[in-house]
Design a protein around this motif. Structure first.
Motif, PDB file in Angstrom:
ATOM      1  N   LYS A   1       5.766   2.764 -11.082  1.00  0.00           N
ATOM      2  CA  LYS A   1       5.840   3.472  -9.804  1.00  0.00           C
ATOM      3  C   LYS A   1       5.168   4.838  -9.880  1.00  0.00           C
ATOM      4  CE  LYS A   1      10.340   5.810  -9.881  1.00  0.00           C
ATOM      5  NZ  LYS A   1       9.890   7.111  -9.505  1.00  0.00           N
ATOM      6  N   ASP A   2       4.961   5.354 -11.087  1.00  0.00           N
ATOM      7  CA  ASP A   2       4.372   6.683 -11.254  1.00  0.00           C
ATOM      8  C   ASP A   2       3.014   6.679 -11.963  1.00  0.00           C
ATOM      9  OD1 ASP A   2       6.513   7.995  -9.989  1.00  0.00           O
ATOM     10  OD2 ASP A   2       7.693   7.947 -11.832  1.00  0.00           O
ATOM     11  N   GLU A   3       2.443   5.497 -12.185  1.00  0.00           N
ATOM     12  CA  GLU A   3       1.139   5.423 -12.854  1.00  0.00           C
ATOM     13  C   GLU A   3       0.338   4.235 -12.330  1.00  0.00           C
ATOM     14  OE1 GLU A   3      -0.878   4.908 -17.278  1.00  0.00           O
ATOM     15  OE2 GLU A   3       1.233   5.421 -17.145  1.00  0.00           O
ATOM     16  N   ARG A   4      -0.933   4.496 -12.088  1.00  0.00           N
ATOM     17  CA  ARG A   4      -1.868   3.449 -11.680  1.00  0.00           C
ATOM     18  C   ARG A   4      -3.235   3.790 -12.236  1.00  0.00           C
ATOM     19  NH1 ARG A   4      -4.665   5.614  -6.902  1.00  0.00           N
ATOM     20  NH2 ARG A   4      -3.445   7.347  -6.107  1.00  0.00           N
ATOM     21  N   THR A   5      -4.086   2.798 -12.279  1.00  0.00           N
ATOM     22  CA  THR A   5      -5.462   3.035 -12.694  1.00  0.00           C
ATOM     23  C   THR A   5      -6.404   2.562 -11.596  1.00  0.00           C
ATOM     24  OG1 THR A   5      -5.657   0.896 -13.814  1.00  0.00           O
ATOM     25  CG2 THR A   5      -4.937   2.777 -15.164  1.00  0.00           C
ATOM     26  N   LEU A   6      -7.592   3.097 -11.645  1.00  0.00           N
ATOM     27  CA  LEU A   6      -8.687   2.651 -10.792  1.00  0.00           C
ATOM     28  C   LEU A   6      -9.895   2.528 -11.693  1.00  0.00           C
ATOM     29  CD1 LEU A   6     -10.179   2.235  -7.997  1.00  0.00           C
ATOM     30  CD2 LEU A   6     -10.652   4.674  -8.103  1.00  0.00           C
ATOM     31  N   HIS A   7     -10.523   1.370 -11.678  1.00  0.00           N
ATOM     32  CA  HIS A   7     -11.799   1.286 -12.377  1.00  0.00           C
ATOM     33  C   HIS A   7     -12.840   0.719 -11.422  1.00  0.00           C
ATOM     34  CE1 HIS A   7     -10.604  -2.917 -13.566  1.00  0.00           C
ATOM     35  NE2 HIS A   7     -11.897  -3.131 -13.424  1.00  0.00           N
ATOM     36  N   SER A   8     -14.069   1.171 -11.629  1.00  0.00           N
ATOM     37  CA  SER A   8     -15.197   0.737 -10.808  1.00  0.00           C
ATOM     38  C   SER A   8     -16.171  -0.004 -11.697  1.00  0.00           C
ATOM     39  CB  SER A   8     -15.887   1.944 -10.172  1.00  0.00           C
ATOM     40  OG  SER A   8     -14.987   2.635  -9.334  1.00  0.00           O
ATOM     41  N   GLN A   9     -16.737  -1.069 -11.149  1.00  0.00           N
ATOM     42  CA  GLN A   9     -17.672  -1.879 -11.927  1.00  0.00           C
ATOM     43  C   GLN A   9     -18.755  -2.417 -11.005  1.00  0.00           C
ATOM     44  OE1 GLN A   9     -14.772  -4.458 -13.708  1.00  0.00           O
ATOM     45  NE2 GLN A   9     -14.644  -5.819 -11.960  1.00  0.00           N
ATOM     46  N   THR A  10     -19.872  -2.773 -11.628  1.00  0.00           N
ATOM     47  CA  THR A  10     -21.011  -3.294 -10.870  1.00  0.00           C
ATOM     48  C   THR A  10     -21.415  -4.656 -11.423  1.00  0.00           C
ATOM     49  OG1 THR A  10     -23.225  -2.771 -10.043  1.00  0.00           O
ATOM     50  CG2 THR A  10     -22.719  -2.048 -12.279  1.00  0.00           C
ATOM     51  N   LEU A  11     -21.847  -5.530 -10.521  1.00  0.00           N
ATOM     52  CA  LEU A  11     -22.253  -6.873 -10.900  1.00  0.00           C
ATOM     53  C   LEU A  11     -23.591  -6.837 -11.620  1.00  0.00           C
ATOM     54  CD1 LEU A  11     -21.447  -9.888 -10.673  1.00  0.00           C
ATOM     55  CD2 LEU A  11     -22.782  -9.960  -8.548  1.00  0.00           C
ATOM     56  N   GLN A  12     -23.656  -7.495 -12.759  1.00  0.00           N
ATOM     57  CA  GLN A  12     -24.858  -7.538 -13.584  1.00  0.00           C
ATOM     58  C   GLN A  12     -25.677  -8.801 -13.289  1.00  0.00           C
ATOM     59  OE1 GLN A  12     -25.452  -4.770 -15.919  1.00  0.00           O
ATOM     60  NE2 GLN A  12     -24.028  -4.197 -14.296  1.00  0.00           N
ATOM     61  N   PRO A  13     -26.962  -8.796 -13.654  1.00  0.00           N
ATOM     62  CA  PRO A  13     -27.806  -9.978 -13.410  1.00  0.00           C
ATOM     63  C   PRO A  13     -27.272 -11.267 -14.025  1.00  0.00           C
ATOM     64  CG  PRO A  13     -29.162  -8.095 -13.994  1.00  0.00           C
ATOM     65  CD  PRO A  13     -27.724  -7.680 -14.205  1.00  0.00           C
TER      66      PRO A  13
ATOM     67  N   LEU B   1       0.816  -1.218   0.000  1.00  0.00           N
ATOM     68  CA  LEU B   1       0.000   0.000   0.000  1.00  0.00           C
ATOM     69  C   LEU B   1       0.849   1.268   0.000  1.00  0.00           C
ATOM     70  CD1 LEU B   1      -2.748  -1.057   2.559  1.00  0.00           C
ATOM     71  CD2 LEU B   1      -3.075  -0.674   0.095  1.00  0.00           C
ATOM     72  N   GLN B   2       2.061   1.206   0.526  1.00  0.00           N
ATOM     73  CA  GLN B   2       2.910   2.394   0.630  1.00  0.00           C
ATOM     74  C   GLN B   2       3.274   2.978  -0.742  1.00  0.00           C
ATOM     75  OE1 GLN B   2       3.617   3.764   3.797  1.00  0.00           O
ATOM     76  NE2 GLN B   2       2.119   2.207   4.333  1.00  0.00           N
ATOM     77  N   GLN B   3       3.214   2.164  -1.794  1.00  0.00           N
ATOM     78  CA  GLN B   3       3.532   2.693  -3.128  1.00  0.00           C
ATOM     79  C   GLN B   3       2.482   3.690  -3.618  1.00  0.00           C
ATOM     80  OE1 GLN B   3       3.453  -0.408  -6.233  1.00  0.00           O
ATOM     81  NE2 GLN B   3       2.105  -1.546  -4.849  1.00  0.00           N
ATOM     82  N   LEU B   4       1.352   3.758  -2.937  1.00  0.00           N
ATOM     83  CA  LEU B   4       0.305   4.711  -3.306  1.00  0.00           C
ATOM     84  C   LEU B   4       0.569   6.105  -2.736  1.00  0.00           C
ATOM     85  CD1 LEU B   4      -2.841   2.469  -2.666  1.00  0.00           C
ATOM     86  CD2 LEU B   4      -1.590   2.795  -4.818  1.00  0.00           C
ATOM     87  N   LEU B   5       1.501   6.224  -1.787  1.00  0.00           N
ATOM     88  CA  LEU B   5       1.752   7.507  -1.140  1.00  0.00           C
ATOM     89  C   LEU B   5       2.224   8.552  -2.144  1.00  0.00           C
ATOM     90  CD1 LEU B   5       3.649   6.297   2.063  1.00  0.00           C
ATOM     91  CD2 LEU B   5       1.217   6.844   1.829  1.00  0.00           C
TER      92      LEU B   5
END
Length: 161
Positions: A133-145, A12-16
Motif C-alpha cells: 500500500k506504500d510502495e509501487r514501481t513504474l518502469h518504461s520500455q520500448t518494443l524492439q525489432p 486506481l484509488q490506491q495511487l492517491l
C-alpha cells in the motif's frame, strides 16, 4: 450521465497521495545509468479518474522535469485509458491498458516519437506494479525489432502520506 465506480476505478484509488521517487534511466550504450529523484502528488478527479502530477530531476543533469499523467477506466472499451505529458517533450502520449489477473500490474500501451530521432514512431509501455500500500514501481520500455521489450527507465515510489 453518472457512472458508478467499477472495480477498476477503485483499483486506481490506491495511487492517491503524496509520493517520493528514486529512479534510474538508461543513457545508452557504454554509458552509466543516470540516477534521479522526485516527488509525485496523485489526486482524484471524482471517483473515476486519478491525476498524477510529478516533478523530478532529468537524466544527465538536464534540470527539473514536470510530468502529468491521467488514468481512468473506460467501461465501454473495457480498458484502462489515460495520457502522459512532460515538460521535456512536445508531444503527448495516450494510453490504453490492462490489469493482470493478480490485480498488481497495470500495463499501459502507447505509441510516440522514436528515441532514434529519425521522425518515426515506436511502441512503448509504462508498467505500474503495486508492491504494497506504500510502495509501487513504474518502469518504461520500448518494443524492439525482435519483438522483445527493452526497459529504459525504472522508478520506485514510496508513500509520504
Amino acid at each position: 450521465m453518472e457512472t458508478k465506480a467499477q472495480r477498476e476505478h477503485i483499483w486506481l484509488q490506491q495511487l492517491l497521495g503524496d509520493w517520493t521517487l528514486t529512479g534510474e534511466c538508461d543513457m545508452g550504450p557504454a554509458q552509466p545509468a543516470s540516477q534521479t529523484t522526485g516527488t509525485e502528488h496523485v489526486r482524484g478527479l471524482g471517483e473515476l479518474w486519478v491525476v498524477c502530477e510529478g516533478q523530478g530531476e532529468m537524466p544527465g543533469n538536464a534540470g527539473t522535469g514536470n510530468m502529468l499523467m491521467t488514468l481512468g477506466y473506460d467501461t465501454d472499451k473495457k480498458k484502462f485509458v489515460g495520457s502522459w505529458a512532460g515538460s521535456m517533450m512536445p508531444g503527448m502520449f495516450f494510453y490504453d491498458g490492462q490489469l493482470d489477473a493478480a490485480r498488481k500490474v497495470l500495463t499501459l500501451d502507447t505509441e510516440g516519437p522514436s528515441f532514434t530521432g529519425d521522425g518515426t514512431t515506436a511502441k512503448y509501455q509504462d508498467v505500474i506494479t503495486i508492491k504494497s500500500k506504500d510502495e509501487r514501481t513504474l518502469h518504461s520500455q520500448t518494443l524492439q525489432p525482435d519483438g522483445g521489450w527493452k526497459r529504459f527507465m525504472t522508478a520506485t515510489y514510496r508513500r509520504v502520506k
